[in-house]
Design a protein around this motif. Sequence first.
Motif, PDB file in Angstrom:
ATOM      1  N   VAL A 199      23.135 -10.074  -6.685  1.00  0.00           N
ATOM      2  CA  VAL A 199      22.841 -11.134  -7.794  1.00  0.00           C
ATOM      3  C   VAL A 199      21.233 -11.347  -7.609  1.00  0.00           C
ATOM      4  O   VAL A 199      20.803 -12.024  -8.687  1.00  0.00           O
ATOM      5  N   LEU A 200      20.407 -10.785  -6.642  1.00  0.00           N
ATOM      6  CA  LEU A 200      19.058 -11.245  -6.629  1.00  0.00           C
ATOM      7  C   LEU A 200      18.486 -10.107  -7.441  1.00  0.00           C
ATOM      8  O   LEU A 200      17.360 -10.416  -8.118  1.00  0.00           O
ATOM      9  N   GLN A 201      18.946  -9.009  -7.540  1.00  0.00           N
ATOM     10  CA  GLN A 201      18.473  -7.966  -8.476  1.00  0.00           C
ATOM     11  C   GLN A 201      19.063  -6.837  -8.442  1.00  0.00           C
ATOM     12  O   GLN A 201      20.057  -6.402  -7.806  1.00  0.00           O
ATOM     13  N   ALA A 202      18.958  -5.905  -9.877  1.00  0.00           N
ATOM     14  CA  ALA A 202      19.793  -4.788  -9.894  1.00  0.00           C
ATOM     15  C   ALA A 202      19.539  -3.641  -9.061  1.00  0.00           C
ATOM     16  O   ALA A 202      18.505  -3.764  -8.209  1.00  0.00           O
ATOM     17  N   MET A 203      20.504  -2.874  -8.229  1.00  0.00           N
ATOM     18  CA  MET A 203      20.237  -1.998  -7.350  1.00  0.00           C
ATOM     19  C   MET A 203      21.051  -0.762  -7.545  1.00  0.00           C
ATOM     20  O   MET A 203      22.045  -0.849  -8.307  1.00  0.00           O
ATOM     21  N   THR A 204      20.498   0.308  -7.201  1.00  0.00           N
ATOM     22  CA  THR A 204      21.445   1.498  -7.159  1.00  0.00           C
ATOM     23  C   THR A 204      22.372   1.470  -6.106  1.00  0.00           C
ATOM     24  O   THR A 204      22.197   0.674  -4.995  1.00  0.00           O
ATOM     25  N   ALA A 205      23.331   2.323  -6.151  1.00  0.00           N
ATOM     26  CA  ALA A 205      24.172   2.515  -5.031  1.00  0.00           C
ATOM     27  C   ALA A 205      23.625   3.042  -3.709  1.00  0.00           C
ATOM     28  O   ALA A 205      24.062   2.457  -2.487  1.00  0.00           O
ATOM     29  N   GLY A 206      22.758   3.610  -3.716  1.00  0.00           N
ATOM     30  CA  GLY A 206      22.043   4.075  -2.607  1.00  0.00           C
ATOM     31  C   GLY A 206      21.163   2.832  -1.899  1.00  0.00           C
ATOM     32  O   GLY A 206      21.282   2.802  -0.795  1.00  0.00           O
ATOM     33  N   ALA A 207      20.696   2.076  -2.766  1.00  0.00           N
ATOM     34  CA  ALA A 207      20.007   0.985  -2.027  1.00  0.00           C
ATOM     35  C   ALA A 207      20.840  -0.169  -1.622  1.00  0.00           C
ATOM     36  O   ALA A 207      20.658  -0.481  -0.495  1.00  0.00           O
ATOM     37  N   ILE A 208      21.993  -0.348  -2.236  1.00  0.00           N
ATOM     38  CA  ILE A 208      23.130  -1.279  -1.865  1.00  0.00           C
ATOM     39  C   ILE A 208      23.679  -0.735  -0.377  1.00  0.00           C
ATOM     40  O   ILE A 208      23.552  -1.108   0.503  1.00  0.00           O
ATOM     41  N   ALA A 209      23.692   0.758  -0.452  1.00  0.00           N
ATOM     42  CA  ALA A 209      24.282   1.295   0.604  1.00  0.00           C
ATOM     43  C   ALA A 209      23.429   1.344   2.006  1.00  0.00           C
ATOM     44  O   ALA A 209      24.002   1.199   2.996  1.00  0.00           O
TER      45      ALA A 209
END
Length: 107
Positions: A24-34
């Motif tokens: 919700v704060l910023q778009a992220m890649t799956a790797g960044a989320i993980a």
Amino acid sequence: MKTRRDIFQAIADPTRRAILSLVVLQAMTAGAIANSFDSSRQTISKHIQILTECQLLIQEQSGREIYYHFNPNKMKEIAAWLMPFAKMWDDRFNKLETIMKVYNSKK
């Protein structure tokens, strides 16, 4: 064929709620989320897949990367469903407050 997931079942999981809070704060890649979790990338990828199937997350391709964005319109559906319950509880608390004021004034 794409599996249709129940949005309430999706947000019932604490890890998926945490993913939503991140994105919700910023778009992220799956790797960044993980990288934000102690779980395996495969586990987080499955959570992302479920959130995407529920349309709580939207994918956007940017070069070789896929970014996940929060979909506020889907969350509005949840809020709309919850609204009658919130109104019911507000009414009950207002009645309780009135009773407590009468009770305290008699002391």
